[in-house]
Scaffold this active site. Structure first.
Site, mmCIF file in Angstrom:
data_model
loop_
_atom_site.group_PDB
_atom_site.id
_atom_site.type_symbol
_atom_site.label_atom_id
_atom_site.label_comp_id
_atom_site.label_asym_id
_atom_site.label_seq_id
_atom_site.Cartn_x
_atom_site.Cartn_y
_atom_site.Cartn_z
ATOM 1 N N ASP A 1 8.522 -115.553 14.322
ATOM 2 C CA ASP A 1 9.305 -114.350 14.026
ATOM 3 C C ASP A 1 8.423 -113.159 14.387
ATOM 4 O O ASP A 1 7.495 -112.816 13.658
ATOM 5 C CB ASP A 1 9.684 -114.353 12.541
ATOM 6 N N LYS B 1 13.354 -101.891 16.283
ATOM 7 C CA LYS B 1 12.017 -101.655 15.714
ATOM 8 C C LYS B 1 11.009 -101.314 16.801
ATOM 9 O O LYS B 1 9.818 -101.221 16.543
ATOM 10 C CB LYS B 1 11.540 -102.899 14.961
#
Ligand code: PMP
Length: 408
Positions: free
Chosen positions: A201, A227
């Site tokens: 991740d 992000k």
């Protein structure tokens, strides 16, 4: 590594000129969502103003242009993370969807009773809830590598938990709560020794440091565009070509097939096999633009800048005496600090610093089980990006000081 010219970089982000509650915006919630530079916003408007059309090789001019831009966006993202090419990069709407794609397409087909998934105590819910539930549905068992006192993964425990029964190791590359950067390559080697796959991740690493999927030797890796200076609704799943090739599709429908009869269907080539239906076209194109923007500035420089800010924030906050910062020491963490001020709930703290224009996050940051391990219900989190400054860290610390006097 040459320092960033932050004054110059800030000009790329018009939103940073905003005022909040009468003062300049101090945006320290980048681990939740980063701000978007002009050039990325323009890549979206350019698509809608000039060549908005459906992709997948329509005959007309606009569709051709959109198709080429959308396909080439996969190449740019592949290059950004060191993948071999577009075959290895599936566009998704975010990290969560990438995670679920693998859990459904691989997990539901490959896992069963006696199989194990090894993940960690510091996973985001995107990973933790997904593997927990896929294990429930398949009868596999989910195991969690514990963390040490300092917020590192207990690698001795990891080496014991990963066995020949392990089918998948799923690990967060950089923790969104602790700031720990995990030894993904080492875990990949252990996983592969036991013929297991590994999923990283990378929601908090691809935006913030150079990431090379081949050097990490991961089978899967996921991240979100919002992000990393890109738009919401964009993200990607990297998968090794032979692993993706062997996997069943996750969603059925248009564009993911080459041949359909009433009896059966044949799947399209990678990555389109995993991109059923009309994709998020402008978002995918803009994600590639964000990769180019970050690459032009340089990921090593961005990493260094964030780490320096995080270390400065760690030092200043711990100096206060009544603030507890979670995770590894200040000189060994990615660009964020999660903390609590003694006697003040994180939500109250975030609300008071907001009065001073400082944007931080408060809550469990989608890591409830990790907060259980830490023994707190919530924490405040400041997270830094390429446009943040030391003065902004000072503004945060001043606002935390104010909060203390209000609650004293
Ligand atoms: N993993 C980590 C480590 C994260 O920080 C986040 C975002 N908070 C996610 C997964 C999920 O990302 P998204 O909400 O974009 O799917």
């Amino acid at each position: 590594v040459e320092p960033l010219d932050v004054d110059r970089i800030r000009e790329d982000f018009p939103i940073l000129d905003r005022e909040v509650n009468g003062g300049p915006l101090v945006y320290l919630d980048n681990a939740a969502t980063s701000q978007t530079p002009t050039r990325v916003v323009e890549s979206i408007s350019d698509y809608y103003y000039r060549y908005n059309a459906n992709v997948h090789r329509g005959i007309h001019q606009l569709s051709q242009e959109a198709s080429i831009a959308y396909e080439e966006a996969h190449d740019t993202v592949a290059e950004f993370i060191g993948a071999d090419g577009r075959e290895e990069v599936v566009f998704t709407k975010n990290t969560t969807e990438a995670m679920n794609l693998v859990a459904y397409a691989w997990g539901l087909n490959e896992l069963g009773p006696g199989d194990e998934v090894v993940t960690t105590e510091m996973e985001h819910h995107a990973s933790l809830v997904t593997w927990q539930q896929i294990c429930k549905r398949t009868g596999a068992e989910c195991k969690y590598v514990p963390i040490t006192e300092d917020g590192y993964l207990d690698m001795d425990a990891a080496a014991e938990l990963i066995t020949d029964d392990t089918e998948m190791v799923s690990v967060v590359h950089a923790s969104n709560t602790l700031g720990t950067v995990n030894p993904v390559r080492e875990l990949a080697d252990i996983a592969h020794d036991h013929d297991a796959l590994i999923f990283a991740d990378a929601a908090q690493s691809v935006p913030n440091r150079p990431v090379d999927v081949k050097a990490l030797d991961v089978d899967f890796l996921a991240f979100s565009g919002h992000k990393m200076c890109g738009p919401t609704g964009s993200g990607a799943l990297y998968g090794k070509e032979h692993v993706l090739e062997a996997m069943e599709p996750y969603l059925y429908g248009g564009d993911m097939i080459v041949k359909v009869t009433f009896e059966d269907s044949q799947w399209n080539e990678l990555p389109w096999k995993f991109e059923a239906g009309t994709p998020s076209i402008s978002e995918g194109i803009a994600l590639a633009e964000a990769c180019e923007y970050l690459d032009d500035i340089g990921m090593e420089r961005i990493q260094r800048h964030e780490e320096q800010l995080a270390e400065y924030a760690y030092d200043r906050l711990t100096e206060l005496g009544d603030v507890e910062v979670y995770g590894p020491p200040g000189d060994d963490r990615s660009g964020l600090v999660a903390f609590n001020l003694d006697g003040v709930h994180a939500h109250d703290l975030a609300s008071i610093v907001n009065d001073y224009g400082v944007a931080i996050r408060a809550g469990d940051h989608c890591t409830q089980p990790l907060h259980d391990v830490l023994g707190v219900g919530a924490s405040a989190r400041a997270s830094f990006y390429l446009y943040n400054t030391r003065e902004e860290v000072d503004a945060l610390v001043d606002a935390v000081d104010e909060a203390r006097s209000i609650f004293a």
